[in-house]
Design an enzyme around this catalytic site. Structure first.
Site, PDB file in Angstrom:
ATOM      1  N   ASP A 202       0.811  -1.212   0.000  1.00  0.00           N
ATOM      2  CA  ASP A 202       0.000   0.000   0.000  1.00  0.00           C
ATOM      3  C   ASP A 202       0.842   1.259   0.000  1.00  0.00           C
ATOM      4  O   ASP A 202       0.307   2.362  -0.102  1.00  0.00           O
ATOM      5  CB  ASP A 202      -0.948   0.005   1.208  1.00  0.00           C
ATOM      6  CG  ASP A 202      -2.346   0.461   0.840  1.00  0.00           C
ATOM      7  OD1 ASP A 202      -2.733   0.279  -0.326  1.00  0.00           O
ATOM      8  OD2 ASP A 202      -3.035   1.005   1.710  1.00  0.00           O
ATOM      9  N   ASP A 617     -11.488  -5.332  10.974  1.00  0.00           N
ATOM     10  CA  ASP A 617     -11.574  -6.782  11.081  1.00  0.00           C
ATOM     11  C   ASP A 617     -12.803  -7.211  11.883  1.00  0.00           C
ATOM     12  O   ASP A 617     -13.568  -8.075  11.452  1.00  0.00           O
ATOM     13  CB  ASP A 617     -10.288  -7.349  11.692  1.00  0.00           C
ATOM     14  CG  ASP A 617      -9.804  -6.562  12.896  1.00  0.00           C
ATOM     15  OD1 ASP A 617     -10.538  -5.662  13.362  1.00  0.00           O
ATOM     16  OD2 ASP A 617      -8.689  -6.820  13.377  1.00  0.00           O
TER      17      ASP A 617
END
Length: 915
Positions: A202, A617
């Protein structure tokens, strides 16, 4: 940079597949393929035939539940009820017997104790039905990999698995750590042609890209070596650092020679990886100097003013003499962390469907009779542009979901952090035992426990977190399943797409029952509310992505070898070789990682990883459970994965701060479990409710930690007198707590010392990081102030003698202020109360003992925090002494102002004189 890679069919490929997004890539309208031409061929009897007759062969389960012994579980449940009842009576007694001499002290204690009781219920009740599970790898092999008359070569019928590895900053996440994780994945014990590995960079760093290219090259040697000698673990750094005899259980005579050669090659590999930053810098300087010389020559030939400064971009250059399309060392427009093109590099092509054996003279090791194929390996860096919300890790994961759907479309996805490697090469097979077992079609993910290396032996800050991973998660496994914790999790791709689990009433009534079970479902059978014509609104404008969804659903089904399997597939359906990659397919994969692709779609809202929280998450797992899916906790005999954790006090507190802030965000969002659907199990709802509420306990915990000191300063206690009723209640509650802890240790396997470490760090984090998270969360909700977090640094230390050096580094943080104040106030209060009592004519030791006992309880929990402040050999930063002195002086002056000493005060022998 031309990277020579074996194409795994015996030849070498000299083509460099590097694609970047330049402008808009047009794609057609999405459509759902017809079921009769989706799979092409039967693949050795794959798509033919109906439901397997269970009478032909006895059905064998792939997994089973191991219940907790009744001798442990029954008393455990009974004690939960007993303590719950005693808490009720205790709170009733406390409310009915106020302390008239100090109503303010009594009222604060009542409020805190009521909240603690509520918090305990949320934490304890979901632990009512803990279970253990086991798998049978032999049955898995027999069903999916064993040769049969229709499959004489033993080609595997297991579904494909796509590995996702995420990294963002090579400075904080060393490329060597990521490379070792990739090597452990490429060497996993699973059919090679069914594996694909994707690394998400990223940060778009050339350093990470070239490190991954080096890892792919070294894998040519490392992976066959692991297969030949059954190496474990298959992370080379961890393997070569093992403190055991490497020849143990090794039968081949050439093992020692092979190991020595591979170790030498790995040392050279590390030198190359560690030298990449300097190599890239020197290369870029040379190319930039060349460009500068060209510019000077051009200016001279054109007659430009030589006094004008030469403007040459300080670019980062690849080895082939072209600009790196990602982030440059000196950021510039279209080459910065938040502004660069999308990059997709297929570093290892898909392997051939059948084994490719090496030869005796293959490189430096004899790989005869060893399969030398490697799984497909892809480097991905999604496009980033200013003005777009890239949604951090969740956005990167969703980009991988789309790219992998087009390139490999594995029906299962296993994501790992860059510092979590595969410690058990059969971990994927263990998880597949649940997905492919009866009822596996309703499982959305398999969560593996997190295990850590490099933790100090005493585990000062409860980094192993065993109470959560071995206690809470096992308990949730007995309900609707464990929560998703961000890494070490195997997802069903179909569940990530936002669909509900298959239900009986979803079978198309126009088909026969057996037919619908054996074929792929249509769009309306997936989701009756889903209009096929509106697919782009949910998934985006990619035809290939839309076509991949029903294929992934069908390939993820368990075998239809039992009448109870409602959505099965016939044996052999997945033995068909997948199509080779072509430029069109890769270009489509590049288009779906563009920054604009998610616009006006449901990615991040219903589909994929969910946006809007720093703990994406937990939210992602919650959404699946809320749709009726269930999850499974897979604890293997040998740890499945291992990773690193911050052992430094400040780093640990900041890590906990991030988790707690995410929980506060969840509480104030539509993902609050109070708003959950009826498909969420009631006890599971309580567990998720606790996830959002636990940081708020810090407010009451801080107040309660000051109560003993306030009691000692004022001379009053939370009760009027230490009556027999109060002491009996207190003793009963304490005994129940101790017995519950002992029984929990029994069924979870957690050691008592680990349980105590968890209790200590609960108070440390509760009085620091959790309180800060509540403040930050409220600021975000009320004032709209966004919260930014930095990555937790991954350790890459190699000094064995100083492996715990980070433990002793003291890095000042404002999070340390509340625990320091609490500790100092309680210490001063004990000294003041003891002095007052001992000089009193009529000393009241009962009040002093009551207050001092609870003060010592607070200080005992803060002991690891105090050790952390001391650093190595008692070295403490000056700021700690400054704060301690300031707090002590302030409290002394404040108490003098509130209760000034008077001459001849009753009950004192000595008159204190103050200037």
């Amino acid at each position: 940079m031309s990277v020579m890679k074996r194409n795994q069919n015996g030849e070498f490929d000299h083509n460099r597949w590097l694609f970047e997004t330049k402008g808009t890539y047009g794609v057609g309208n999405a459509y759902w393929p017809q079921e009769d031409h989706m799979y092409g061929g039967d693949g050795d009897g794959g798509m033919q035939g109906g439901m397997i007759d269970p009478s032909d062969k006895p059905w064998k389960p792939l997994s089973r539940i191991i219940p907790i012994p009744t001798a442990i579980l029954s008393p455990y449940r009974l004690l939960i009820f007993v303590r719950l009842i005693v808490l009720g009576f205790f709170l009733h007694w406390r409310i009915a017997h106020p302390n008239q001499d100090a109503l303010w002290l009594w009222f604060m204690s009542i409020i805190c104790e009521t909240w603690f009781a509520f918090s305990w219920i949320l934490d304890q009740i979901p632990k009512f039905s803990p279970i253990n599970r086991s798998t049978d790898l032999e049955v898995l092999h027999e069903k999916f990999d064993a040769p049969t008359p229709s499959n004489p070569t033993g080609r595997s019928d297991l579904p494909g698995v796509d590995f996702f590895v995420s990294t963002a900053d090579p400075d904080k996440e060393p490329p060597l750590v990521t490379a070792n994780t990739i090597l452990s994945i490429l060497a996993v014990d699973y059919p090679v042609e069914k594996l694909s590995c994707y690394v998400s960079d990223d940060g778009g760093a050339l350093l990470t890209f070239e490190a991954m290219a080096e890892a792919a090259s070294f894998a040519d040697l490392w992976v066959p070596f692991c297969r030949k000698h059954q190496i474990e673990p298959r992370n080379p750094e961890s393997y070569f650092n093992l403190k055991v005899d490497p020849t143990k259980n090794k039968s081949r005579s050439d093992f020692v020679k092979d190991r020595r050669r591979v170790k030498r090659e790995y040392d050279e590999f590390k030198v190359r990886i560690n030298g990449l930053p300097d190599s890239i810098r020197r290369r870029s300087d040379a190319f930039n100097a060349r460009e500068e010389m060209k510019m000077m020559k051009h200016m001279k030939e054109s007659g430009a003013d030589p006094s004008e400064p030469i403007k040459v971009l300080k670019a980062t250059w690849m080895a082939d003499g072209t600009h790196w399309p990602g982030t440059w060392a000196s950021p510039s427009r279209e080459h910065a962390k938040g502004d660069h093109a999308g990059i997709l590099q297929v570093m290892l092509k898909p392997p051939s469907p059948d084994p490719l054996l090496g030869s005796a003279d293959d490189k430096i090791i004899d790989f005869a009779e060893v399969d030398i194929r490697l799984p497909m390996f892809v480097y991905v860096s999604r496009e980033k542009r200013p003005g777009y919300d890239h949604n951090k890790k969740a956005g990167a994961m969703n980009a991988l979901v789309r790219a992998s759907a087009i390139l490999s479309n594995g029906p299962f996805i296993l994501n790992l952090d860059c510092d979590h490697y595969i410690y058990n090469c059969k971990a994927v097979r263990e998880g597949m035992c649940f997905m492919m077992d009866r009822g596996g079609e309703n499982i959305c993910y398999i969560q593996f426990p997190q295990r850590f290396e490099g933790i100090d032996p005493s585990d000062r800050y409860a980094n192993h977190n065993t109470v959560f991973f071995d206690g809470n998660m096992r308990a949730l496994d007995g309900l609707q399943g464990p929560v998703y914790v961000g890494t070490g999790c195997m997802f069903r791709r179909f569940a990530l797409y936002g669909f509900n689990p298959p239900l009986v009433d979803q079978v198309n009534p126009k088909k026969g029952e057996g037919e619908s079970e054996m074929q792929a479902l249509s769009a309306s059978e997936f989701d009756r509310d889903l209009d096929v014509n509106l697919l782009p609104k949910r998934f985006g404008n990619s035809t290939m992505l839309a076509e991949s969804i029903p294929i992934a659903e069908f390939q993820g089904r368990p075998l239809a070898d039992h009448p109870a399997v409602k959505y099965g597939r016939p044996p052999g359906a997945l033995r068909v070789p997948r199509d080779p990659l072509d430029a069109t397919t890769v270009a489509e994969a590049v288009s779906v990682i563009s920054c604009w692709y998610e616009d006006k779609t449901e990615w991040g809202d219903r589909v994929g990883w969910i946006y809007g929280s720093v703990t994406e998450d937990v939210v992602t797992g919650y959404r699946m459970h809320n749709r009726g899916w269930r999850s499974v906790y897979c604890v293997t005999k040998r740890d499945s994965f291992r990773g690193s954790a911050p052992i430094n006090l400040t780093d640990r507190l900041h890590q906990v701060l991030r988790w707690a802030t995410g929980s506060v965000e969840i509480f104030f969002s539509k993902n609050n479990a109070i708003l959950a659907s009826r498909r969420l199990n009631f006890l599971q709802r309580l567990a998720y409710l606790n996830v959002g509420i636990y940081p708020f306990t810090s407010v009451f915990l801080i107040v309660y930690c000051f109560l003993p000191a306030l009691s000692l300063f004022s001379g009053f206690f939370i009760v009027q007198t230490l009556s027999i009723a109060f002491l009996i209640y207190l003793l009963t509650i304490t005994i129940c707590l101790v017995l519950l802890a002992i029984l929990e240790v029994k069924w979870s396997g957690v050691e008592l010392e680990q349980w105590w470490r968890n209790e200590q760090f609960w108070l440390i984090s509760g009085t620091s990081a959790h309180f800060a998270a509540v403040v930050q969360g409220l600021l975000k909700v009320i004032a709209g102030i966004e919260i930014n977090f930095t990555l937790t640094s991954k350790s890459a230390a190699e000094d064995d003698e100083d492996i715990y050096a980070d433990l002793y580094i003291v890095k000042w943080s404002s999070l340390m202020i509340p625990p320091i104040v609490i500790a100092m106030v309680n210490i001063i209060a004990i000294v003041v109360a003891f002095s007052r009592t001992i000089f009193s004519v009529y000393p009241d030791w009962s009040k002093f003992i009551g207050g001092a006992f609870f003060s010592f309880w607070v200080l005992a929990h803060l002991y690891p925090f105090a050790k952390g402040l001391m650093g190595r050999r008692g070295k403490t930063p000056t700021i700690v002494y400054v704060w301690a002195g300031l707090v002590a002086i302030t409290i002394s002056l404040l108490w003098i102002a509130i209760s000034p000493p008077k001459g001849g005060a009753k009950g004192y022998k000595t008159e204190f004189q103050f200037p």
